[in-house]
Design a protein around this motif. Structure first.
Motif, mmCIF file in Angstrom:
data_model
loop_
_atom_site.group_PDB
_atom_site.id
_atom_site.type_symbol
_atom_site.label_atom_id
_atom_site.label_comp_id
_atom_site.label_asym_id
_atom_site.label_seq_id
_atom_site.Cartn_x
_atom_site.Cartn_y
_atom_site.Cartn_z
ATOM 1 N N MET A 118 -3.956 88.908 -67.347
ATOM 2 C CA MET A 118 -3.886 89.510 -66.150
ATOM 3 C C MET A 118 -5.003 89.179 -64.993
ATOM 4 O O MET A 118 -5.997 88.560 -65.712
ATOM 5 C CB MET A 118 -4.098 91.106 -66.410
ATOM 6 N N ARG A 119 -4.831 89.388 -63.814
ATOM 7 C CA ARG A 119 -5.984 89.344 -62.851
ATOM 8 C C ARG A 119 -7.348 89.998 -63.351
ATOM 9 O O ARG A 119 -7.216 91.307 -63.733
ATOM 10 C CB ARG A 119 -5.668 89.704 -61.380
ATOM 11 N N ALA B 225 -5.639 85.590 -66.258
ATOM 12 C CA ALA B 225 -4.300 84.867 -65.966
ATOM 13 C C ALA B 225 -4.672 83.313 -65.457
ATOM 14 O O ALA B 225 -5.835 83.192 -65.108
ATOM 15 C CB ALA B 225 -3.429 85.773 -65.039
ATOM 16 N N SER C 257 -4.281 80.792 -62.538
ATOM 17 C CA SER C 257 -3.553 80.308 -61.459
ATOM 18 C C SER C 257 -2.541 79.296 -61.374
ATOM 19 O O SER C 257 -2.842 78.324 -62.183
ATOM 20 C CB SER C 257 -4.586 80.020 -60.444
ATOM 21 N N THR D 80 1.769 81.669 -63.535
ATOM 22 C CA THR D 80 1.958 82.787 -63.716
ATOM 23 C C THR D 80 3.208 83.355 -64.542
ATOM 24 O O THR D 80 3.131 83.986 -65.761
ATOM 25 C CB THR D 80 2.621 83.598 -62.232
ATOM 26 N N ILE D 81 4.349 82.345 -64.509
ATOM 27 C CA ILE D 81 5.305 82.660 -65.301
ATOM 28 C C ILE D 81 5.339 82.355 -66.723
ATOM 29 O O ILE D 81 5.683 83.139 -67.733
ATOM 30 C CB ILE D 81 6.561 81.896 -64.748
ATOM 31 N N GLY E 195 2.406 82.447 -68.046
ATOM 32 C CA GLY E 195 1.471 83.647 -68.642
ATOM 33 C C GLY E 195 2.224 84.840 -68.909
ATOM 34 O O GLY E 195 1.790 85.298 -69.953
ATOM 35 N N ASP E 196 3.151 85.165 -67.821
ATOM 36 C CA ASP E 196 3.620 86.379 -68.365
ATOM 37 C C ASP E 196 4.640 86.220 -69.592
ATOM 38 O O ASP E 196 4.820 86.983 -70.389
ATOM 39 C CB ASP E 196 4.768 86.808 -67.298
ATOM 40 N N SER F 248 2.364 86.658 -72.488
ATOM 41 C CA SER F 248 1.811 87.940 -72.584
ATOM 42 C C SER F 248 3.193 88.743 -73.375
ATOM 43 O O SER F 248 2.799 89.476 -74.429
ATOM 44 C CB SER F 248 1.810 88.660 -71.508
#
Lengths: 245, 215
Positions: A195-196, A207, A209, A212-213, A215-216, A219
């Motif tokens: 997360m940020r 997270a 930069s 994002t995808i 990283g998600d 998670s």
């Protein structure tokens, strides 16, 4: 000068010949590749527990430091179905779980757990798998004896974007997870998320930069994989508390 | 083209090998294949493996396409070329997975991306489709080596200045680090490879005036 008929036959023959040669090559190389994959798996497990290994001594270190391998069911019980936990494919077990939840299957999934012991300190290592942006993600999460604090992690991927999502495989990224907790203060399972500003959160890491995808996906991977072990972790934590009392 | 027989290593044939190393270099003159040149040159070892892989793929695909050139229907020639290249790349990838697992992991998707390396398709279209097998084979080796040499030069500087090692071995003595020397982190990042390639193009043109565009 070339008829359609010729073109079709030409393309077909070419494809069949190439496919045949490729499958023969794959057949021939498979034993070598599988040995490599096995050693890579061993090295990943060792790395997550903080044990450095080389390809040459990985198997030896695994035998020395991984003192127990278990299979856990959904209710947190240890089961023994005669299989070696190392050979249990988490992917198949997760599919079984999915079938069960949809009311299709009857087979109970089991989940492998590896226990390492170095200088008397035990770490509990669970495999995680999931999906990133372009393909599968996998890795190992090692927990300390409190079944809450992360001792170390390893993640890898098949083809995340180089320089962006692919950073999940870098050791500096893995280091961020050390000391994070998967249960909150009220003993709810919250996992660890990217997360940020995650660095300051006990249940988060920064997270990536541009990733994002991936990283998600990571998670999600951690959450859905660890979830299956939560009943077991709870049992163990309860026992520990009783022992203290 | 199909004139009298030449000896295998005639001067004309040797030129096919040597020109891409200098005046016709695929990276510094034609500016092809730069993407992977930036990606796999952090260290010498993966760069070397990548160079060898490209040499193998380009030489053999040039040879195969040249052997088949009279039978390939022009309407599907690109697809046929792509099939052959993809076929060879998968074989190289599988061999690396079996015998050079660590490096294969480091190179990750860049082995697969040899398929899209402009040098490969470029040579197939420009050379192998119209030349005899032996010449095409030499042309493949020459061009891929021209690519590989640049890869190794870039990797040499990046690994030396970025990590203080060469081929994984530490070459900058510990005394230097104790005296305050630090590795330059910029060399590990792709932009530095681009700068290095730029510098090489510059030097290359200084020495070969005919390469400089008139404008």
């Amino acid at each position: 000068m070339f008829s359609n008929r010729y073109i079709f036959i030409y393309a077909t023959v070419l494809v069949v010949v190439i496919a045949a040669v490729l499958s023969m090559t794959a057949q021939f190389l498979q034993p070598f590749q599988q040995r490599n994959i096995r050693i890579a798996k061993i090295q990943d497990i060792l790395t997550s527990a903080g044990i450095d290994s080389k390809r040459t001594n990985a198997e030896e270190l695994f035998d020395r430091y991984i003192v127990e391998q278990r299979l856990i069911n959904r209710h947190g019980d240890i089961v023994d179905d005669g299989r070696n936990p190392f050979d249990v494919e988490l992917r198949d077990e997760l599919r079984r779980l999915q079938d069960l939840e949809r009311g299709r299957g009857t087979e109970e999934p089991v989940f492998p757990l590896f226990i390492s012991e170095v200088n008397g300190e035990r770490k509990y290592i669970v495999p995680v798998i999931g999906r990133g942006l372009w393909g599968p993600l996998w890795g190992y999460v090692a927990l300390l004896g409190d079944f809450n604090t992360i001792a170390g992690v390893v993640f890898d991927h098949a083809g995340e974007t180089p320089g962006l999502g692919s950073q999940i495989a870098e050791s500096w990224f893995h280091k961020q997870f050390v000391g994070k907790r998967i249960f909150d203060d009220n003993d709810n399972f919250v996992s660890v998320r990217l997360m940020r500003g995650g660095a300051n959160n006990p249940h988060g890491v920064d997270a990536l930069s541009g990733g994002t995808i991936t990283g998600d996906g990571l998670s999600e991977t951690i959450q859905t994989s660890l979830e299956n072990y939560v009943p077991y972790f709870r049992n163990q934590r309860r026992q520990q508390q009783q022992n203290i009392k | 083209m199909e004139n009298k027989k030449q000896p295998l290593f005639s001067p004309a044939n040797m030129k096919l090998l040597s020109k891409p190393l200098g005046r016709d270099n695929p990276i510094t003159v034609q500016v092809l294949g730069v993407c992977s040149a930036l990606a796999v040159t952090v260290q010498l070892q993966p760069a070397f493996v990548m160079a060898v892989s490209v040499i193998a793929v380009l030489a053999v695909s040039n040879l195969l396409v040249s052997l088949l050139r009279t039978t390939i229907p022009p309407r599907i020639r690109m697809i046929v070329q792509l099939m052959i290249v993809a076929f060879l790349v998968i074989i190289v990838d599988q061999i690396l997975l079996a015998f050079a697992f660590e490096i294969s992991r480091q190179l990750s998707i860049f082995v697969g991306l040899i398929i899209t390396n402009c040098i490969v398709m470029g040579r197939l279209e420009a050379f192998a489709m119209t030349n005899k097998p032996w010449q095409s084979f030499l042309d493949g080796i020459g061009n891929a080596t021209g690519y590989g040499v640049i890869l190794l030069i870039v990797a040499f500087f990046r690994e030396l200045l970025g990590s203080g090692t060469l081929w994984g071995f530490q070459v900058i003595p510990n005394a230097f680090y104790e005296a305050g020397y630090v590795n330059n982190g910029l060399f590990i990042l792709p932009p530095m490879a681009l700068i290095l390639v730029g510098v090489m193009i510059w030097i290359h043109r200084l020495k070969n005036n005919e390469l400089i565009e008139k404008n």
